[in-house]
Design a protein around this motif. Structure first.
Motif, PDB file in Angstrom:
ATOM      1  N   ARG A 145      31.158  36.433  33.382  1.00 43.01           N
ATOM      2  CA  ARG A 145      30.855  35.527  32.354  1.00 43.01           C
ATOM      3  C   ARG A 145      31.601  34.236  32.578  1.00 43.01           C
ATOM      4  NH1 ARG A 145      33.357  34.305  27.538  1.00 43.01           N
ATOM      5  NH2 ARG A 145      35.094  36.005  28.035  1.00 43.01           N
ATOM      6  N   GLN A 146      32.623  34.099  33.116  1.00 46.35           N
ATOM      7  CA  GLN A 146      33.409  33.301  33.547  1.00 46.35           C
ATOM      8  C   GLN A 146      33.644  33.002  35.059  1.00 46.35           C
ATOM      9  OE1 GLN A 146      36.947  33.277  31.200  1.00 46.35           O
ATOM     10  NE2 GLN A 146      36.004  31.680  29.683  1.00 46.35           N
ATOM     11  N   HIS A 147      33.755  31.811  35.490  1.00 50.70           N
ATOM     12  CA  HIS A 147      33.795  31.546  37.060  1.00 50.70           C
ATOM     13  C   HIS A 147      32.935  32.545  37.771  1.00 50.70           C
ATOM     14  CE1 HIS A 147      37.367  29.397  35.397  1.00 50.70           C
ATOM     15  NE2 HIS A 147      37.720  30.295  34.984  1.00 50.70           N
ATOM     16  N   SER A 200      38.881  29.050  31.080  1.00 56.62           N
ATOM     17  CA  SER A 200      39.458  30.549  30.804  1.00 56.62           C
ATOM     18  C   SER A 200      40.646  30.476  29.780  1.00 56.62           C
ATOM     19  CB  SER A 200      39.406  31.330  31.838  1.00 56.62           C
ATOM     20  OG  SER A 200      40.538  30.879  32.832  1.00 56.62           O
ATOM     21  N   ARG A 201      41.406  29.184  29.619  1.00 58.23           N
ATOM     22  CA  ARG A 201      42.449  28.845  28.808  1.00 58.23           C
ATOM     23  C   ARG A 201      43.615  29.762  29.456  1.00 58.23           C
ATOM     24  NH1 ARG A 201      41.537  25.608  25.229  1.00 58.23           N
ATOM     25  NH2 ARG A 201      43.713  26.004  24.023  1.00 58.23           N
TER      26      ARG A 201
END
Length: 238
Positions: A82-84, A135-136
């Protein structure tokens, strides 16, 4: 957090193990600024393992004494994440409640992702945290020496599609170095090697360590490429 730099690590790696190595990098400054502007809640904590292998003997004819067989362990995230997704990164991940600190997190995650035998890894420095806005996460890089290299592989294809022991000489080759800039103006050091584009947090950490270690060769700092175009050329996307 700092740890005493072990006295028995290779001399060629000792300067790169300076905990301040990454703080001078332009990426670190950019991350600090973006954190000050963007963080409204407590970031999640994570750590990555920046693992260098190579002969303990320095090469007196190479910049910083870097041996010809020096290598760094990199992974490529699965394109379904989902991220990166599809990005090249150091092995690592989020802190678990049972972790004793960033070294423990980095080693645990690296072993889970690559099958690495942690017994052959010698941590030598913990660098300052870097904030990753998408992604904080507050990411702590842990620099280590691969004293006894072990077999590595993709353990979970749903998370990682590639594990690579990349020769540092290829990353340092001026023909493989440039800067990338996104449509939003974000800019970072980049390396094109073995069909991969290394950029963002990973590219910035490597650039800072290479400079601190005295390993750099002269490269064209005016070569700034569009990020999406550079990724597309390698069959990668944001």
């Amino acid at each position: 957090m700092t740890i005493p730099v072990p006295q028995d690590i290779p001399k060629w790696l000792s300067r790169a193990a300076d905990p301040a190595a990454d703080t001078a990098d332009t990426l670190a400054a950019a991350r600090a600024l973006r954190r000050a502007m963007a963080v409204t809640s407590t970031p999640r904590q994570a750590a990555v393992l920046v693992l260098f292998g190579g002969s303990p003997e320095a090469d007196p004819n190479a910049p910083g004494g870097l041996p010809a067989d020096a290598e760094v362990l990199l992974t490529q995230r699965a394109s379904t994440m989902r991220q990166h997704r599809g990005q090249v990164a150091f092995p690592g991940g989020a802190v678990d409640p049972g972790d004793a600190g960033p070294i423990d997190t980095a080693l645990r995650e690296a072993c889970e992702e690559t099958g690495l035998d942690g017994a052959g890894v010698q941590p030598i420095a913990v660098l300052p945290k870097l904030f990753v806005p998408p992604s904080r996460f507050d990411v702590t890089p842990v620099v280590a020496y691969w004293r006894t290299p072990s077999e590595v592989r993709v353990v979970d294809e749903s998370e990682t599609e590639r594990v690579a022991r990349v020769p540092v000489a290829q990353l340092l080759d001026p023909a493989n170095r440039f800067l990338v800039r996104s449509a939003l103006g974000y800019q970072s050091p980049a390396f094109q090697v073995d069909g991969m584009l290394v950029w963002g947090l990973t590219g910035g950490i490597l650039a800072g360590i290479f400079r601190a270690g005295g390993w750099e060769l002269e490269w064209d700092h005016e070569d700034v490429r569009d990020l999406e175009t550079a990724l597309a050329a390698l069959g990668m996307t944001l």
